[in-house]
Design a protein around this motif. Sequence first.
Motif, short mmCIF file in Angstrom:
data_model
loop_
_atom_site.label_atom_id
_atom_site.label_comp_id
_atom_site.label_asym_id
_atom_site.label_seq_id
_atom_site.Cartn_x
_atom_site.Cartn_y
_atom_site.Cartn_z
N GLN A 1 -6.58 -7.52 -4.86
CA GLN A 1 -5.54 -6.51 -4.95
C GLN A 1 -5.70 -5.52 -3.80
O GLN A 1 -6.74 -5.47 -3.13
CB GLN A 1 -5.62 -5.77 -6.29
CG GLN A 1 -5.38 -6.67 -7.49
CD GLN A 1 -3.99 -7.27 -7.50
OE1 GLN A 1 -3.00 -6.58 -7.23
NE2 GLN A 1 -3.90 -8.56 -7.81
N ALA A 2 -4.67 -4.74 -3.55
CA ALA A 2 -4.71 -3.75 -2.48
C ALA A 2 -5.87 -2.80 -2.69
O ALA A 2 -6.14 -2.34 -3.80
CB ALA A 2 -3.39 -2.99 -2.43
N GLY A 3 -6.58 -2.49 -1.60
CA GLY A 3 -7.71 -1.59 -1.69
C GLY A 3 -8.60 -1.69 -0.47
O GLY A 3 -8.40 -2.53 0.41
N PRO A 4 -9.63 -0.83 -0.39
CA PRO A 4 -10.49 -0.81 0.79
C PRO A 4 -11.27 -2.11 1.02
O PRO A 4 -11.52 -2.49 2.16
CB PRO A 4 -11.44 0.38 0.53
CG PRO A 4 -11.35 0.62 -0.95
CD PRO A 4 -9.98 0.23 -1.35
N TYR B 1 0.83 -1.21 0.00
CA TYR B 1 0.00 0.00 0.00
C TYR B 1 0.86 1.26 0.00
O TYR B 1 0.32 2.37 0.03
CB TYR B 1 -0.91 0.01 1.24
CG TYR B 1 -2.10 -0.92 1.13
CD1 TYR B 1 -3.38 -0.43 0.82
CD2 TYR B 1 -1.96 -2.28 1.33
CE1 TYR B 1 -4.47 -1.28 0.74
CE2 TYR B 1 -3.04 -3.15 1.24
CZ TYR B 1 -4.29 -2.64 0.94
OH TYR B 1 -5.37 -3.48 0.85
N GLN C 1 -10.24 -5.14 0.33
CA GLN C 1 -9.31 -6.09 0.94
C GLN C 1 -9.13 -5.80 2.42
O GLN C 1 -9.15 -6.70 3.26
CB GLN C 1 -7.95 -6.04 0.23
CG GLN C 1 -6.99 -7.10 0.77
CD GLN C 1 -5.56 -6.89 0.33
OE1 GLN C 1 -5.03 -5.80 0.48
NE2 GLN C 1 -4.94 -7.93 -0.20
#
Length: 443
Positions: A325-328, A263, A330
Amino acid sequence: MAFHPMTAGDDDVSGVGVARPYAWIVFALTFGLLISDYMSRQVLNAVFPLLKSEWVLSDGQLGLLSGIVALMVGLLTIPLSLMADRFGRVKSLALMAFLWSVATLGCALAQDYQQMFVARFMVGVGEAAYGSVGIAVVISVFPKHMRATLASAFMAGGMFGSVLGMALGGAIAAKLGWRWSFAGMALFGLALAVLYPIIVKERRIAPQRAAQVASKAAASVTRPLRTLFSSRSVIATYVGSGLQLFVGGTVMVWIPSYLNRYYDMPTDKAGAMAAIIVLCSGAGMILCGMLSDRLCRNSPERKVALAIGFCLGSCLLLSAAFALQAGPVQLLLICLGMLIATGTTGPAGAMVANLTHYSVHGTAFATLTLANNMLGLAPGPFITGRVSDLIGLHAAFQLVPLVGLAAAAVFFYAKCHYHKDIARLNGQSLADPVGSAGLEVKL
């Protein structure tokens, strides 16, 4: 991280001769030292990225710095708890706090990986028996009807300390450097270690009547000790609990590094986000324990089914999270997965209490702590670090939740034998009215 549930004996000798205001002072100071314990343990996780960069360390080496503390806690919990009972709990707690605080200061002064490893080793030695001895002190100064509340609050203190250690450690490191992160935790612990024996006195928390009861109990534990390993279900409970904490403990250790790498969060923000995730885990421990008591009040064997559900649920949620994938989304799934990842703590503790004789519950929970550390909290961070060196941390995290499937399978094995083992233990205790009355313990 090491968890320490505990049940006191059935004789209501707690709080005899202890004034309520003084009892709360004892609780506050003992709770404060517990927070210091976990702050000193978990601050390392917040500064992983800085250590990795400065000393050019592998993830396996970083994982070992974390795992060595849990390993020493697992190995030394039982012998050091026995020594504290013999030589005095207050003196022992103060000495433990002094040792882990000085060792944490040694981490701040370490010039290379080897010195850091020795310092972390000594942190583990100092913290090994604090949980079991600390809760024994707290319970001894309050009446019997408050034991469950106090035990829950005390266990939650470990999570609060973990959160503060990572959040404050990350913030201090961002402003002053990683050495001051360790130094700040050390100074806090040293202050409490000096204050504790000045205010908390052994003669005020260990009334003569309680000592007499403990002496009588110690003379009759030879046969009950067999119940620690006398049934298939209790052995399976030890193993299942340890395997499930492999999942929760590993995520808590490596999540600051994961946020930093995937992140692009700076150390302070990664520590703050990791603190939120750990708070979810702590809140989940309490909520799952309350749910277990509520649903299993008239059917104790349901605790096993709930433990299986928590294992499978956390596996599903965390596997889904690390497939993204990286993100809210997750981050949300990670928080939900960690909410139930440590949910087996309450049911496992209750199962161990139900499957062992009341007079050896302290030793039984020390055995559970040993399993939690040797099977989960110690090897989890190290193994994940080694795997990360080979395939990357994101891919390693995709494998970690699968250990929950193994934990669920072991708890299912316990479920197959649980009812029969409970009945056999009840049958053995028919000649002991006090023992049979103390078999069902709600945690």
